[in-house]
Every structure is written in C-alpha cells, then in structure tokens.
Motif scaffolding. Structure first.
Motif, PDB file in Angstrom:
ATOM      1  N   HIS A 145       0.832  -1.204   0.000  1.00  0.00           N
ATOM      2  CA  HIS A 145       0.000   0.000   0.000  1.00  0.00           C
ATOM      3  C   HIS A 145       0.868   1.256   0.000  1.00  0.00           C
ATOM      4  CE1 HIS A 145      -3.890  -1.976   0.385  1.00  0.00           C
ATOM      5  NE2 HIS A 145      -3.315  -2.827   1.220  1.00  0.00           N
ATOM      6  N   GLY A 146       2.049   1.150   0.598  1.00  0.00           N
ATOM      7  CA  GLY A 146       2.981   2.270   0.536  1.00  0.00           C
ATOM      8  C   GLY A 146       3.429   2.555  -0.886  1.00  0.00           C
ATOM      9  N   GLY A 147       3.563   1.498  -1.691  1.00  0.00           N
ATOM     10  CA  GLY A 147       3.884   1.697  -3.095  1.00  0.00           C
ATOM     11  C   GLY A 147       2.774   2.421  -3.837  1.00  0.00           C
ATOM     12  N   ASP A 148       1.528   2.104  -3.502  1.00  0.00           N
ATOM     13  CA  ASP A 148       0.400   2.818  -4.110  1.00  0.00           C
ATOM     14  C   ASP A 148       0.447   4.300  -3.761  1.00  0.00           C
ATOM     15  OD1 ASP A 148      -0.461   0.360  -5.037  1.00  0.00           O
ATOM     16  OD2 ASP A 148      -1.969   0.085  -3.478  1.00  0.00           O
ATOM     17  N   VAL A 149       0.767   4.576  -2.507  1.00  0.00           N
ATOM     18  CA  VAL A 149       0.870   5.970  -2.073  1.00  0.00           C
ATOM     19  C   VAL A 149       2.013   6.671  -2.799  1.00  0.00           C
ATOM     20  CG1 VAL A 149       1.421   7.468  -0.117  1.00  0.00           C
ATOM     21  CG2 VAL A 149      -0.168   5.553   0.187  1.00  0.00           C
ATOM     22  N   ALA A 150       3.147   6.015  -2.897  1.00  0.00           N
ATOM     23  CA  ALA A 150       4.291   6.612  -3.589  1.00  0.00           C
ATOM     24  C   ALA A 150       3.949   6.911  -5.043  1.00  0.00           C
ATOM     25  CB  ALA A 150       5.500   5.673  -3.509  1.00  0.00           C
ATOM     26  N   ASP A 151       3.239   5.995  -5.694  1.00  0.00           N
ATOM     27  CA  ASP A 151       2.840   6.225  -7.081  1.00  0.00           C
ATOM     28  C   ASP A 151       1.928   7.438  -7.191  1.00  0.00           C
ATOM     29  OD1 ASP A 151       4.311   4.090  -7.943  1.00  0.00           O
ATOM     30  OD2 ASP A 151       2.615   2.719  -8.177  1.00  0.00           O
ATOM     31  N   ALA A 152       0.994   7.558  -6.257  1.00  0.00           N
ATOM     32  CA  ALA A 152       0.070   8.695  -6.290  1.00  0.00           C
ATOM     33  C   ALA A 152       0.801  10.020  -6.106  1.00  0.00           C
ATOM     34  CB  ALA A 152      -0.993   8.538  -5.199  1.00  0.00           C
ATOM     35  N   LEU A 153       1.861  10.005  -5.319  1.00  0.00           N
ATOM     36  CA  LEU A 153       2.611  11.231  -5.036  1.00  0.00           C
ATOM     37  C   LEU A 153       3.733  11.469  -6.041  1.00  0.00           C
ATOM     38  CD1 LEU A 153       2.935  10.867  -1.152  1.00  0.00           C
ATOM     39  CD2 LEU A 153       1.306  12.294  -2.420  1.00  0.00           C
ATOM     40  N   GLY A 154       3.914  10.523  -6.978  1.00  0.00           N
ATOM     41  CA  GLY A 154       4.977  10.670  -7.964  1.00  0.00           C
ATOM     42  C   GLY A 154       6.361  10.483  -7.393  1.00  0.00           C
ATOM     43  N   VAL A 155       6.467   9.652  -6.360  1.00  0.00           N
ATOM     44  CA  VAL A 155       7.743   9.404  -5.687  1.00  0.00           C
ATOM     45  C   VAL A 155       8.233   8.002  -6.043  1.00  0.00           C
ATOM     46  CG1 VAL A 155       8.872   9.138  -3.450  1.00  0.00           C
ATOM     47  CG2 VAL A 155       7.158  10.929  -3.774  1.00  0.00           C
ATOM     48  N   ARG A 156       9.512   7.889  -6.336  1.00  0.00           N
ATOM     49  CA  ARG A 156      10.095   6.571  -6.573  1.00  0.00           C
ATOM     50  C   ARG A 156      10.826   6.120  -5.315  1.00  0.00           C
ATOM     51  NH1 ARG A 156      14.581   3.764  -7.628  1.00  0.00           N
ATOM     52  NH2 ARG A 156      14.438   1.986  -9.064  1.00  0.00           N
ATOM     53  N   ARG A 157      10.391   4.984  -4.765  1.00  0.00           N
ATOM     54  CA  ARG A 157      11.033   4.445  -3.569  1.00  0.00           C
ATOM     55  C   ARG A 157      12.303   3.694  -3.937  1.00  0.00           C
ATOM     56  NH1 ARG A 157       6.667   0.824  -0.603  1.00  0.00           N
ATOM     57  NH2 ARG A 157       6.655  -0.118  -2.681  1.00  0.00           N
ATOM     58  N   GLU A 158      13.300   3.790  -3.094  1.00  0.00           N
ATOM     59  CA  GLU A 158      14.511   3.004  -3.276  1.00  0.00           C
ATOM     60  C   GLU A 158      14.254   1.584  -2.777  1.00  0.00           C
ATOM     61  OE1 GLU A 158      17.385   3.608  -4.790  1.00  0.00           O
ATOM     62  OE2 GLU A 158      16.489   5.512  -5.427  1.00  0.00           O
ATOM     63  N   PRO A 159      14.539   0.565  -3.597  1.00  0.00           N
ATOM     64  CA  PRO A 159      14.346  -0.825  -3.147  1.00  0.00           C
ATOM     65  C   PRO A 159      15.218  -1.129  -1.935  1.00  0.00           C
ATOM     66  CG  PRO A 159      14.619  -0.721  -5.533  1.00  0.00           C
ATOM     67  CD  PRO A 159      14.977   0.640  -5.005  1.00  0.00           C
ATOM     68  N   THR A 160      14.680  -1.905  -1.013  1.00  0.00           N
ATOM     69  CA  THR A 160      15.439  -2.336   0.159  1.00  0.00           C
ATOM     70  C   THR A 160      15.328  -3.848   0.315  1.00  0.00           C
ATOM     71  OG1 THR A 160      13.699  -2.310   1.860  1.00  0.00           O
ATOM     72  CG2 THR A 160      14.692  -0.185   1.268  1.00  0.00           C
ATOM     73  N   ALA A 161      16.232  -4.406   1.091  1.00  0.00           N
ATOM     74  CA  ALA A 161      16.230  -5.852   1.336  1.00  0.00           C
ATOM     75  C   ALA A 161      15.069  -6.284   2.214  1.00  0.00           C
ATOM     76  CB  ALA A 161      17.552  -6.275   1.972  1.00  0.00           C
ATOM     77  N   ARG A 162      14.270  -5.331   2.711  1.00  0.00           N
ATOM     78  CA  ARG A 162      13.109  -5.721   3.514  1.00  0.00           C
ATOM     79  C   ARG A 162      12.103  -6.540   2.701  1.00  0.00           C
ATOM     80  NH1 ARG A 162      13.837  -0.298   5.335  1.00  0.00           N
ATOM     81  NH2 ARG A 162      12.125   0.503   4.041  1.00  0.00           N
ATOM     82  N   VAL A 163      12.162  -6.432   1.392  1.00  0.00           N
ATOM     83  CA  VAL A 163      11.213  -7.200   0.576  1.00  0.00           C
ATOM     84  C   VAL A 163      11.491  -8.693   0.635  1.00  0.00           C
ATOM     85  CG1 VAL A 163      10.766  -5.283  -0.998  1.00  0.00           C
ATOM     86  CG2 VAL A 163      12.543  -6.956  -1.575  1.00  0.00           C
TER      87      VAL A 163
END
Length: 267
Positions: A145-163
């Motif tokens: 859901h954080g990715g959905d929020v980032a997309d809405a705000l036009g922000v690119r998240r840096e991938p982390t090993a938490r995935v």
C-alpha cells in the motif's frame, strides 16, 4: 541464505512503517485526496486501511475471541470495497488524526506480537498464524500500500532488502495462488533463484528442480502483491507450470483483484 534467516521481521516492519510515514507526514488535504493506482482508493484510504488492519492484528493478539467475533463484519466490509468502511473514516479523519491513529497501530502491533514463546498462534484471516507470520503480513501490506501511495505522489522508492519477507511469502503461497485461480497445484517443486536489492542471493527449492523462476527479488515482490504486470518485470520462467505461476503469483489471502495493466509500472 534464505530471505528470512538472520533477520528481525519486527524491526523491518518498524522500518517499513517509518519509511511510509516520511512520505505522508507533511501532506496537505488535497494530497490526502489524491487517487492511487488502486481503483477508488485515495492516499487517505490507503493509510486508513493500514491503520484498521493494524488494529485487527492487535486485537488478534490481545483478545482472540473479540477478533473472531469481529471478522465477519470486516470481511463483509472489504468485500463491498470502501462502502461503509474506509470512506466514512476518511471523511472524519484528516491529516494529523489519521497519522496519529496509524502510528499508534504500528507501534501497538509490534508490542502485541513480540516476545511470545515458540509455537504461539493467533487467529487471523485464514488459518491461525505465528506472531512473526502476522508481522510479515503487516510488512507486506505496509510495503504494497505504501507503493500505491508513492505512485500517487509521484515518488520513486529506493528498493530495500526488507522485501525478502514478502518474497518468502510469495514463494510459500505458490499452491494457494493456483488454488485461487481454480487450478491444481503443480506436482513438482520449483527452483526460485532471485537477487535482492543488495545483491544477496535468495534461493528456494531444490537446485535440480525441473521448473525454475529467476530474476530480481524486488520484481517478484511487486508481482506477488499484484503491483506490477508480469511483462514489466525482468523475471523469467523455465517450465510450463513455472511460467503459469508468474501470471498468477499472489502472496496474500483473498481474491487476486484486477492487478496492473502492462506498462503501468511506476514503483
């Protein structure tokens, strides 16, 4: 090393929540109302959903009987989309109020789930789960859901090993993905060879398995949370069933939803 070994899912859950909080902490009313890639969901809806489901996780750990009593109404609300559920709270909660509620839930989840003896199981949506299992699911939701929020705000998240935790969920849910689509589970084990954002090898299954999936672990996490179309990943498959799996991979319980159209990847 398997993705879950030597890691603390509770600390990763905290870090994922803090990363998303940093994205939304200073939003104005207009930004809270921005549509996200999930049809009908605004930024506020996404955060409200996380707050509500965190509260359910706390209830499951603190009062299992009350959780079980609440499940039918929650399932019905989710089945009906936002009607009578998140939209009402969204209209009543804005900005600081929503953030405070979500922050309390994030902290409460970790406090409620940590420190239980081995073998502990709490009721959940589906089979009972271990505290770490519920925490992993909470991390998956915060990230997706954080990715959905980032997309809405036009922000690119840096991938982390938490995935890595989400990857493990997706791999373990292989047979569930087939069942969700009315398909029999593959008879053979798969080999899954993924590479984490930090370059670590995330391998599952016997090395000599006849069917294999390989590629970036971050792409697999996006695919297993239905946040990207397969065509927009660098994942490859060897074998008919492995190839089919990449069309239907799903790390969560419930209906798969529409997924994302080809070319829509932004995260």
């Amino acid at each position: 090393m398997a993705p879950s070994e030597g890691t603390d899912v509770f600390e990763d859950l905290r870090a994922e929540g803090e990363a998303l909080h940093a994205l939304v902490a200073d939003l104005d009313d207009e930004q809270w109302s921005l549509p996200t890639p999930a049809p009908g969901w605004t930024v506020a809806d996404q955060i409200g959903h996380l707050a509500s489901t965190d509260e359910m996780a706390i209830l499951a750990a603190r009062d299992p009987g009350a959780f079980l009593a609440a499940v039918p109404a929650v399932v019905e609300a989710l089945a009906n989309g936002l009607e009578g559920s998140m939209s009402g709270r969204r209209d009543a909660e804005k900005g600081v109020e929503l953030l405070d509620r979500w922050r309390a839930g994030r902290e409460g989840v970790i406090a409620a789930l940590r420190g239980h003896p081995p073998g502990t199981r709490f009721p959940w949506f589906g089979p009972p789960m271990s505290p770490a299992g519920i925490a992993t699911g909470r991390l998956m939701e915060a990230w997706a859901h954080g990715g959905d929020v980032a997309d809405a705000l036009g922000v690119r998240r840096e991938p982390t090993a938490r995935v890595r935790h989400i990857v493990r969920l997706g791999v373990n849910a292989r047979d569930h993905a087939f069942a969700t689509h009315g398909l029999p589970a593959p008879e053979d084990p798969f080999r899954v060879e993924l590479v984490g954002p930090d370059g670590a090898a995330w391998d599952f299954g016997p090395p000599n398995a006849p069917q294999k999936v390989s590629g970036p672990g971050y792409d697999f996490a996006l695919l297993a949370t239905r946040r990207v179309h397969r065509q927009d990943t660098a994942l490859t498959a060897e074998g008919r069933d492995a190839d089919r799996w990449l069309d239907i991979a799903q790390a969560y319980v419930g209906a798969p939803g529409e997924g994302r159209a080809p070319g829509a990847r932004r995260t």
